[in-house]
Design a protein around this motif. Structure first.
Motif, mmCIF file in Angstrom:
data_model
loop_
_atom_site.group_PDB
_atom_site.id
_atom_site.type_symbol
_atom_site.label_atom_id
_atom_site.label_comp_id
_atom_site.label_asym_id
_atom_site.label_seq_id
_atom_site.Cartn_x
_atom_site.Cartn_y
_atom_site.Cartn_z
ATOM 1 N N LEU A 249 -1.116 59.642 54.403
ATOM 2 C CA LEU A 249 -2.527 60.139 54.619
ATOM 3 C C LEU A 249 -2.624 61.261 55.484
ATOM 4 O O LEU A 249 -1.927 61.311 56.597
ATOM 5 C CB LEU A 249 -3.171 58.810 55.301
ATOM 6 C CG LEU A 249 -4.651 59.140 55.491
ATOM 7 C CD1 LEU A 249 -5.608 59.289 54.712
ATOM 8 C CD2 LEU A 249 -5.317 58.047 56.438
ATOM 9 N N TYR A 250 -3.504 62.008 55.334
ATOM 10 C CA TYR A 250 -3.787 63.230 56.095
ATOM 11 C C TYR A 250 -5.423 63.541 56.061
ATOM 12 O O TYR A 250 -5.676 63.803 54.885
ATOM 13 C CB TYR A 250 -3.064 64.507 55.820
ATOM 14 C CG TYR A 250 -3.325 65.633 56.667
ATOM 15 C CD1 TYR A 250 -2.781 65.834 58.018
ATOM 16 C CD2 TYR A 250 -4.106 66.953 56.075
ATOM 17 C CE1 TYR A 250 -3.245 66.738 58.863
ATOM 18 C CE2 TYR A 250 -4.477 67.663 56.822
ATOM 19 C CZ TYR A 250 -4.019 67.996 58.387
ATOM 20 O OH TYR A 250 -4.418 69.165 59.125
ATOM 21 N N VAL A 251 -6.009 63.511 57.090
ATOM 22 C CA VAL A 251 -7.272 63.798 57.193
ATOM 23 C C VAL A 251 -7.312 64.982 58.403
ATOM 24 O O VAL A 251 -6.960 64.878 59.529
ATOM 25 C CB VAL A 251 -8.446 62.738 57.483
ATOM 26 C CG1 VAL A 251 -9.795 63.168 57.822
ATOM 27 C CG2 VAL A 251 -8.230 61.817 56.414
ATOM 28 N N THR B 90 -2.694 51.821 56.658
ATOM 29 C CA THR B 90 -3.916 51.213 56.670
ATOM 30 C C THR B 90 -4.669 51.439 55.554
ATOM 31 O O THR B 90 -4.323 52.315 54.653
ATOM 32 C CB THR B 90 -4.594 51.470 57.931
ATOM 33 O OG1 THR B 90 -5.357 52.829 57.983
ATOM 34 C CG2 THR B 90 -3.907 51.549 59.391
ATOM 35 N N TYR B 91 -5.654 50.625 55.492
ATOM 36 C CA TYR B 91 -6.603 50.792 54.539
ATOM 37 C C TYR B 91 -7.378 52.086 54.410
ATOM 38 O O TYR B 91 -8.069 52.567 53.470
ATOM 39 C CB TYR B 91 -7.650 49.765 54.265
ATOM 40 C CG TYR B 91 -7.420 48.297 53.787
ATOM 41 C CD1 TYR B 91 -6.384 48.310 53.201
ATOM 42 C CD2 TYR B 91 -8.214 47.256 54.297
ATOM 43 C CE1 TYR B 91 -5.975 46.825 52.471
ATOM 44 C CE2 TYR B 91 -7.856 45.946 53.983
ATOM 45 C CZ TYR B 91 -6.796 45.759 52.990
ATOM 46 O OH TYR B 91 -6.439 44.386 52.583
ATOM 47 N N ALA B 92 -7.089 52.955 55.235
ATOM 48 C CA ALA B 92 -7.741 54.403 55.392
ATOM 49 C C ALA B 92 -7.214 55.278 54.179
ATOM 50 O O ALA B 92 -7.903 55.886 53.550
ATOM 51 C CB ALA B 92 -7.555 55.059 56.683
ATOM 52 N N ARG B 93 -6.010 54.719 53.577
ATOM 53 C CA ARG B 93 -5.423 55.637 52.502
ATOM 54 C C ARG B 93 -6.077 54.898 51.144
ATOM 55 O O ARG B 93 -5.532 55.422 49.978
ATOM 56 C CB ARG B 93 -3.888 55.700 52.547
ATOM 57 C CG ARG B 93 -3.366 54.293 52.545
ATOM 58 C CD ARG B 93 -1.716 54.613 52.777
ATOM 59 N NE ARG B 93 -1.244 54.679 53.967
ATOM 60 C CZ ARG B 93 -0.170 55.114 54.322
ATOM 61 N NH1 ARG B 93 0.633 55.681 53.725
ATOM 62 N NH2 ARG B 93 0.244 55.079 55.491
ATOM 63 N N ALA B 94 -6.814 53.829 51.328
ATOM 64 C CA ALA B 94 -7.183 53.160 50.175
ATOM 65 C C ALA B 94 -8.365 53.961 49.335
ATOM 66 O O ALA B 94 -8.664 53.744 48.185
ATOM 67 C CB ALA B 94 -7.691 51.751 50.266
ATOM 68 N N VAL B 95 -9.141 54.551 50.247
ATOM 69 C CA VAL B 95 -10.311 55.357 49.646
ATOM 70 C C VAL B 95 -10.369 56.767 50.392
ATOM 71 O O VAL B 95 -9.803 56.982 51.520
ATOM 72 C CB VAL B 95 -11.780 54.513 50.293
ATOM 73 C CG1 VAL B 95 -11.683 53.228 49.584
ATOM 74 C CG2 VAL B 95 -11.911 54.379 51.685
#
Length: 461
Positions: A377-379, A410-415
């Motif tokens: 994940l990268y934001v 984490t769930y951050a990468r789910a959406v």
């Protein structure tokens, strides 16, 4: 900071602590499916309990077919909070019953207090304060309670397929100040057929580890046909980590029990792997089964006590997210097959295919299966979401630490457009996946206070 809102959250402290304690009392470890409970009875009860609590607090709340709980406040553009109610197995070494929800000395004890029931219920009480403070918002806050984050994420797959995706989201399942990058996470099952019979030294049973994403705190092996010289070798074995070994003899069999210290799979170097010590011992024993001997030798030579994949040829790092880590998760003997599951966290600029190729080459002759791969994940740290989280955190704590990258998933990468935001504060002790998991009441209250201000900032933006 909005002082009136902050005072509202603080006034809810005792109620929030009691609700967290009650939630911890439900053992929500994944089990076999039951009716309306795809992940077992305990998780089903935890989800039903949480939805009932949200309704009691005055929210629209529903159970989506046993996969997720959804709590809504407001309508329109949506800010999501994603977390989970399932927990990893309790493991060994607890000073208190792991599902007691005991409150003592300013802390709440039990499996799930840090990961992730405590933070999610804190978010629920932050939303209760928001509901009292601004009862008719023009936007929406949605809390999403997942149910198998620790064992496959089918709950989030269900949510993404059937439910509305928030415009932006956070998850209180990591660390403050804010996580802008997460390593890729993947499990590999490495297995070999065995012919575990006949004369000589035979392995009757083997079981090690609780889950792939936990350092194995226990391991057990039972051997038959143990000659005196082999028994002496077992008794005199000294592991290269701090694992304790207990040897028992009965009915012509030798049982070896290994006890180490668990840790989260993203930081395997913080634990002491009972599985690594067991493999170190077994790889030196002359089993009659040559395939078993070869498998044990490979595991010891290619992984052993290592945490970073050096001998597998996959070690490496990037400046964004740090080094690759490797955890020996579980091993078991089932029928005519021995299976090892390893958990790898690979840097943002690595790729799973490269990692898998190296493992297949290292374990040539064994079967290698990849599963549960979660891409990195990268934001951008310059995104509106990251900036908003940083600003709220700075105002509430007086600190301005830079965004960070982690090895946890984490769930951050789910959406889309999601980051991890808390719940562990800098300098705090990470007890997730470890015995005596607990959370400071002051810390979990601050999580609720921060989340209330974050919700208000979104609603007013």
């Amino acid at each position: 900071m909005d002082k009136k809102l902050d005072d509202l959250v603080i006034s809810l402290k005792d109620e929030m602590v009691n609700s967290i304690s009650e939630s911890i009392k439900i053992k929500s470890v994944r089990e076999n499916p039951v009716e309306e409970g795809p992940f077992g009875e305990g998780i089903k009860k935890s989800l039903e309990h949480t939805v009932k609590l949200a309704k009691k607090l005055g929210f629209q709340a529903r159970n989506a077919e046993g996969y997720v709980g959804i709590v809504d406040f407001g309508s329109g553009k949506t800010f999501g909070v994603l977390g989970h109610l399932d927990v990893v197995p309790e493991g060994e070494g607890w000073e208190v019953p792991p599902y007691s929800g005991l409150v003592k000395d300013g802390e709440i004890w039990g499996r799930g207090t840090q990961d992730d029931k405590g933070p999610m219920i804190a978010a629920l009480y932050a939303l209760k304060a928001i509901k009292e403070y601004c009862p008719n918002p023009s936007k929406r806050i949605r809390l999403i309670f997942g149910t198998n984050e620790e064992s496959g994420w089918e709950c989030m797959k269900y949510y993404v397929k059937h439910e509305e995706i928030p415009d932006m989201s956070v998850t209180p399942d990591a660390e403050f100040p804010v996580i802008f990058a997460e390593k890729g996470i993947v499990n590999y099952t490495i297995s070999s057929l065995t012919d575990n019979g006949g004369a000589g030294l035979v392995m009757e049973s083997l079981q090690a580890g609780e889950a792939a994403n936990m350092v194995a705190s226990t391991a057990r092996v039972v051997l038959k046909g143990v000659a005196p010289d082999i028994f002496n070798k077992i008794k005199n074995f000294k592991p290269s980590n701090e694992v304790r070994i207990e040897i028992r003899e009965s009915d012509g069999k030798v049982e070896a029990l290994f006890t180490g210290a668990s840790a989260h799979g993203s930081t395997p170097y913080k634990g002491h792997s009972a599985l690594a010590a067991m493999v170190d011992l077994l790889a030196d024993l002359p089993f009659s089964d040559r395939e078993l001997c070869n498998f044990l030798h490979l595991v010891r030579s290619k992984i052993g006590y290592e945490f970073f994949g050096e001998s597998l040829g996959i070690a490496g790092r990037d400046s964004m997210s740090g080094e690759l880590t490797l955890n020996l998760g579980t091993m078991k003997l089932v029928g005519g097959e021995i299976k090892l599951v390893i958990n790898i966290r690979y840097p943002v600029f690595f790729n799973e295919a490269m990692v898998r190729t190296q493992i297949e080459e290292a374990f040539k002759g064994c079967r290698v299966e990849m599963h549960n791969n979660k891409n990195p994940l990268y934001v951008s740290p310059d995104s509106d979401l990251v900036k908003m989280c940083r600003q709220v955190y700075r105002e509430m704590t007086g600190h301005d630490e830079k965004p960070i990258a982690i090895g946890g998933g984490t769930y951050a990468r789910a959406v889309p457009n999601a980051v991890a935001f808390g719940a562990l504060f800098p300098g705090g002790i990470e007890r997730a996946h470890q015995p005596n998991e607990r959370v400071s009441i002051d810390d979990i209250l601050m999580v609720a206070r921060i989340y209330a201000q974050l919700f208000l900032r979104f609603l007013q933006s």
